[in-house]
Design a protein around this motif. Structure first.
Motif, PDB file in Angstrom:
ATOM      1  N   LEU A   4       4.925  -2.638  -5.120  1.00  0.00           N
ATOM      2  CA  LEU A   4       3.607  -3.157  -4.453  1.00  0.00           C
ATOM      3  C   LEU A   4       4.244  -4.641  -3.917  1.00  0.00           C
ATOM      4  N   GLU A   5       4.506  -4.774  -2.597  1.00  0.00           N
ATOM      5  CA  GLU A   5       4.178  -6.166  -2.331  1.00  0.00           C
ATOM      6  C   GLU A   5       3.118  -7.382  -1.602  1.00  0.00           C
ATOM      7  N   VAL A   6       2.096  -7.942  -2.566  1.00  0.00           N
ATOM      8  CA  VAL A   6       0.828  -8.495  -2.318  1.00  0.00           C
ATOM      9  C   VAL A   6       0.874  -9.502  -1.750  1.00  0.00           C
ATOM     10  N   ASP A   7       0.818 -10.266  -0.538  1.00  0.00           N
ATOM     11  CA  ASP A   7       0.964 -11.536   0.167  1.00  0.00           C
ATOM     12  C   ASP A   7      -0.722 -12.060  -0.030  1.00  0.00           C
ATOM     13  N   GLN A   8      -1.378 -12.943  -0.431  1.00  0.00           N
ATOM     14  CA  GLN A   8      -2.426 -13.266   0.031  1.00  0.00           C
ATOM     15  C   GLN A   8      -1.935 -14.803   0.735  1.00  0.00           C
ATOM     16  N   SER A   9      -1.452 -15.307   1.049  1.00  0.00           N
ATOM     17  CA  SER A   9      -1.008 -16.721   1.559  1.00  0.00           C
ATOM     18  C   SER A   9      -1.767 -16.986   2.599  1.00  0.00           C
ATOM     19  N   GLY A  10      -2.450 -16.723   3.287  1.00  0.00           N
ATOM     20  CA  GLY A  10      -2.984 -16.645   5.027  1.00  0.00           C
ATOM     21  C   GLY A  10      -4.421 -16.491   4.390  1.00  0.00           C
ATOM     22  N   GLU A  11      -5.305 -16.451   5.503  1.00  0.00           N
ATOM     23  CA  GLU A  11      -6.472 -16.265   5.030  1.00  0.00           C
ATOM     24  C   GLU A  11      -7.464 -14.778   5.032  1.00  0.00           C
ATOM     25  N   ILE A  12      -6.070 -13.560   5.717  1.00  0.00           N
ATOM     26  CA  ILE A  12      -6.278 -12.336   4.592  1.00  0.00           C
ATOM     27  C   ILE A  12      -5.301 -11.974   4.718  1.00  0.00           C
ATOM     28  N   GLY A  13      -6.095 -11.319   2.729  1.00  0.00           N
ATOM     29  CA  GLY A  13      -4.568 -10.920   2.473  1.00  0.00           C
ATOM     30  C   GLY A  13      -4.267  -9.114   2.683  1.00  0.00           C
ATOM     31  N   HIS A  14      -2.631  -9.252   2.365  1.00  0.00           N
ATOM     32  CA  HIS A  14      -2.526  -7.800   2.851  1.00  0.00           C
ATOM     33  C   HIS A  14      -0.993  -7.767   1.898  1.00  0.00           C
ATOM     34  N   VAL A  15      -0.978  -5.957   1.770  1.00  0.00           N
ATOM     35  CA  VAL A  15      -0.410  -5.402   0.408  1.00  0.00           C
ATOM     36  C   VAL A  15       0.723  -4.221   1.469  1.00  0.00           C
ATOM     37  N   HIS A  16       1.408  -3.991   1.298  1.00  0.00           N
ATOM     38  CA  HIS A  16       2.859  -3.448   1.931  1.00  0.00           C
ATOM     39  C   HIS A  16       3.564  -2.556   0.845  1.00  0.00           C
ATOM     40  N   HIS A  17       3.696  -1.503   1.353  1.00  0.00           N
ATOM     41  CA  HIS A  17       4.478  -0.448  -0.154  1.00  0.00           C
ATOM     42  C   HIS A  17       5.382   0.870   0.871  1.00  0.00           C
ATOM     43  N   SER A  18       6.697   0.838   0.826  1.00  0.00           N
ATOM     44  CA  SER A  18       7.409   1.863   1.314  1.00  0.00           C
ATOM     45  C   SER A  18       6.113   3.984   2.247  1.00  0.00           C
ATOM     46  N   LYS A  19       5.073   4.075   0.616  1.00  0.00           N
ATOM     47  CA  LYS A  19       4.855   4.963   0.242  1.00  0.00           C
ATOM     48  C   LYS A  19       3.199   4.810   0.519  1.00  0.00           C
ATOM     49  N   ARG A  20       2.336   6.088   1.227  1.00  0.00           N
ATOM     50  CA  ARG A  20       1.124   5.605   1.725  1.00  0.00           C
ATOM     51  C   ARG A  20       0.517   6.137   0.181  1.00  0.00           C
ATOM     52  N   GLN A  21       1.068   6.983  -0.324  1.00  0.00           N
ATOM     53  CA  GLN A  21      -0.281   7.630  -1.693  1.00  0.00           C
ATOM     54  C   GLN A  21       0.409   5.783  -2.488  1.00  0.00           C
ATOM     55  N   VAL A  22       1.027   5.220  -2.918  1.00  0.00           N
ATOM     56  CA  VAL A  22       0.920   4.419  -3.393  1.00  0.00           C
ATOM     57  C   VAL A  22      -0.377   3.510  -2.750  1.00  0.00           C
ATOM     58  N   LEU A  23      -0.210   2.898  -1.690  1.00  0.00           N
ATOM     59  CA  LEU A  23      -1.860   2.644  -1.476  1.00  0.00           C
ATOM     60  C   LEU A  23      -2.782   3.088  -1.724  1.00  0.00           C
ATOM     61  N   LEU A  24      -3.048   4.065  -1.390  1.00  0.00           N
ATOM     62  CA  LEU A  24      -4.242   5.282  -1.756  1.00  0.00           C
ATOM     63  C   LEU A  24      -4.650   4.884  -3.603  1.00  0.00           C
ATOM     64  N   ASP A  25      -3.911   5.051  -4.413  1.00  0.00           N
ATOM     65  CA  ASP A  25      -3.936   4.654  -5.470  1.00  0.00           C
ATOM     66  C   ASP A  25      -4.267   2.958  -5.767  1.00  0.00           C
ATOM     67  N   PHE A  26      -3.383   1.954  -5.085  1.00  0.00           N
ATOM     68  CA  PHE A  26      -3.811   0.933  -5.399  1.00  0.00           C
ATOM     69  C   PHE A  26      -5.654   0.681  -5.008  1.00  0.00           C
ATOM     70  N   MET A  27      -6.008   1.574  -3.716  1.00  0.00           N
ATOM     71  CA  MET A  27      -7.343   1.576  -3.461  1.00  0.00           C
ATOM     72  C   MET A  27      -7.979   1.712  -3.922  1.00  0.00           C
ATOM     73  N   ASN A  28      -7.787   3.215  -4.751  1.00  0.00           N
ATOM     74  CA  ASN A  28      -8.512   3.440  -6.311  1.00  0.00           C
ATOM     75  C   ASN A  28      -8.843   2.060  -7.190  1.00  0.00           C
ATOM     76  N   HIS A  29      -7.871   2.114  -7.476  1.00  0.00           N
ATOM     77  CA  HIS A  29      -7.429   0.850  -8.582  1.00  0.00           C
ATOM     78  C   HIS A  29      -8.502   0.369  -8.753  1.00  0.00           C
ATOM     79  N   LEU A  30      -8.707  -0.635  -7.181  1.00  0.00           N
ATOM     80  CA  LEU A  30      -9.902  -1.538  -6.788  1.00  0.00           C
ATOM     81  C   LEU A  30     -10.657  -1.580  -6.378  1.00  0.00           C
TER      82      LEU A  30
END
Length: 69
Positions: A4-30
């Motif tokens: 999971l790649e999390v970049d919070q260096s700008g005003e709006i952060g962003h998260v990247h991953h090759s698989k959508r399901q990983v981001l959905l799981d991360f969203m549920n974690h949040l």
């Protein structure tokens, strides 16, 4: 991209991953940790591959580290 790649260096952060399901799981974690200010995962248009989502408030390092994909 396997981690999971999390970049919070700008005003709006962003998260990247090759698989959508990983981001959905991360969203549920949040959500389960009371963090609700993020976008839903979307195809990463800029990179041309993978998925991404926006973060509208900074995340703690601990919250990120506690996520297990």
């Amino acid at each position: 991209m396997s981690a999971l790649e999390v970049d919070q260096s700008g005003e709006i952060g962003h998260v990247h991953h090759s698989k959508r399901q990983v981001l959905l799981d991360f969203m549920n974690h949040l959500k389960s940790n009371g963090y609700l200010k993020f976008s839903y995962p979307m195809p990463n248009q800029e990179r041309g591959e993978g998925w991404m989502m926006f973060l509208y408030e900074p995340l703690s390092d601990e919250l990120i580290k506690n996520f297990e994909a």
